[in-house]
Design a protein around this motif. Sequence first.
Motif, PDB file in Angstrom:
ATOM      1  N   LEU A 181       1.166  -1.242   0.125  1.00 53.84           N
ATOM      2  CA  LEU A 181       0.064   0.006  -0.151  1.00 53.84           C
ATOM      3  C   LEU A 181       0.995   1.580   0.244  1.00 53.84           C
ATOM      4  N   VAL A 182       0.655   1.903  -0.828  1.00 57.72           N
ATOM      5  CA  VAL A 182       0.989   3.549  -0.436  1.00 57.72           C
ATOM      6  C   VAL A 182      -0.165   4.447  -0.771  1.00 57.72           C
ATOM      7  N   GLY A 183       0.334   5.564   0.429  1.00 50.64           N
ATOM      8  CA  GLY A 183      -1.456   5.864   0.528  1.00 50.64           C
ATOM      9  C   GLY A 183      -0.245   7.536   0.706  1.00 50.64           C
ATOM     10  N   VAL A 184      -1.304   8.422   0.572  1.00 56.43           N
ATOM     11  CA  VAL A 184      -0.573  10.332   1.055  1.00 56.43           C
ATOM     12  C   VAL A 184      -1.699  10.921   1.225  1.00 56.43           C
ATOM     13  N   GLY A 185      -1.206  12.151   2.308  1.00 51.82           N
ATOM     14  CA  GLY A 185      -2.809  13.358   2.210  1.00 51.82           C
ATOM     15  C   GLY A 185      -2.448  13.962   0.904  1.00 51.82           C
ATOM     16  N   VAL A 186      -3.678  14.315   0.186  1.00 51.64           N
ATOM     17  CA  VAL A 186      -3.968  14.913  -0.824  1.00 51.64           C
ATOM     18  C   VAL A 186      -3.469  15.878  -0.947  1.00 51.64           C
ATOM     19  N   ALA A 187      -3.143  16.828   0.879  1.00 46.43           N
ATOM     20  CA  ALA A 187      -2.320  18.790   1.311  1.00 46.43           C
ATOM     21  C   ALA A 187      -1.369  18.275   0.913  1.00 46.43           C
ATOM     22  N   ALA A 198       4.316   7.645  -8.242  1.00 44.97           N
ATOM     23  CA  ALA A 198       5.493   7.729  -8.269  1.00 44.97           C
ATOM     24  C   ALA A 198       5.962   5.892  -7.874  1.00 44.97           C
ATOM     25  N   ILE A 199       5.882   6.010  -6.878  1.00 39.56           N
ATOM     26  CA  ILE A 199       6.861   4.629  -5.564  1.00 39.56           C
ATOM     27  C   ILE A 199       5.247   3.688  -6.089  1.00 39.56           C
ATOM     28  N   ALA A 200       4.571   4.424  -5.890  1.00 43.05           N
ATOM     29  CA  ALA A 200       3.144   3.045  -5.945  1.00 43.05           C
ATOM     30  C   ALA A 200       3.507   2.497  -7.720  1.00 43.05           C
ATOM     31  N   ASP A 201       3.296   2.944  -7.978  1.00 44.77           N
ATOM     32  CA  ASP A 201       4.231   2.645  -9.994  1.00 44.77           C
ATOM     33  C   ASP A 201       4.553   2.032 -10.082  1.00 44.77           C
ATOM     34  N   ALA A 202       5.841   2.202  -9.043  1.00 44.56           N
ATOM     35  CA  ALA A 202       7.220   1.852  -9.746  1.00 44.56           C
ATOM     36  C   ALA A 202       6.824  -0.005  -8.908  1.00 44.56           C
ATOM     37  N   ILE A 203       5.880  -0.066  -7.706  1.00 41.75           N
ATOM     38  CA  ILE A 203       5.865  -1.528  -6.986  1.00 41.75           C
ATOM     39  C   ILE A 203       4.579  -2.327  -8.068  1.00 41.75           C
ATOM     40  N   GLY A 204       5.046  -2.940  -8.044  1.00 41.91           N
ATOM     41  CA  GLY A 204       4.019  -4.299  -8.962  1.00 41.91           C
ATOM     42  C   GLY A 204       2.742  -4.516  -8.275  1.00 41.91           C
ATOM     43  N   GLY A 205       1.692  -4.147  -8.791  1.00 41.81           N
ATOM     44  CA  GLY A 205       0.437  -4.808  -7.931  1.00 41.81           C
ATOM     45  C   GLY A 205      -0.122  -4.134  -7.239  1.00 41.81           C
ATOM     46  N   ALA A 206       0.822  -2.497  -6.124  1.00 41.33           N
ATOM     47  CA  ALA A 206       0.366  -1.932  -5.085  1.00 41.33           C
ATOM     48  C   ALA A 206      -0.656  -0.666  -5.362  1.00 41.33           C
ATOM     49  N   ARG A 207      -1.288  -0.883  -4.056  1.00 43.58           N
ATOM     50  CA  ARG A 207      -2.211  -0.121  -4.451  1.00 43.58           C
ATOM     51  C   ARG A 207      -2.149   1.735  -4.069  1.00 43.58           C
TER      52      ARG A 207
END
Length: 242
Positions: A181-187, A198-207
Amino acid sequence: MAHVPPVRQALYLIPGLLCDDAIWRPQIATFSTYCDVHVPDLRGFSSIPAMAAHIAEHAPPRFAVAGHSMGARVALELFRQLRDRVTHIALLDTGVHPAPPDERERRQRLTDLSRSKGMRALADAWLPPMVAPGNFYGPLRDELYAMVERMTPEIHRSQIQALLDRPDARPLLDEIRIPALVGVGVADSWSSPDQNRAIADAIGGARFVIFPDCGHMAPLEAPEAVNAALRTWLGLDTTIFR
């Protein structure tokens, strides 16, 4: 035949810079009934690998790990050290790149402030940009100030050194084959949604999840959204939380 209770998932929640278990207070309250929750104390360390090694020394054979900010960098280093024992990894409001040339000077200004004026003065300068506009008031403000003021200038300097010397975690991302899971505050103005995407995109199958109405301190600013994302990530039956 004797009843054998189910094995509880071990869950490590790793705090970030100048944070302790208070940053994870809503998650501890929610998940402790169903998981063995651990929040490591990273105050005595000045490198990311040493922080991860400290956790590894005490970790059970299998465990899930979630890290916030600097804690997510520690989580990635823990995966590098113990990848066969980590069952799930969650990275919140973070980055994976090494320190750019100008970061030392920017962070030096804050370590000079904590050393010369104390942790309250540091909190005055550092905390407001860490939360979403309009969130820095009431109990959240009080809790964040209290957390920073439990630290010392020496702890601040050690953790800043760990961040300045941080390893490049980018090569690890495509090696992650566990629920991620990769999560981040909108602000989040410190580690932006684009950076975390970009971190999530580099991990196969990450949400990838963007938490609404919050900045960098998402676990405290948006606890319901963070908890919902963590429940899905851990594969927990949401009916038990109703």
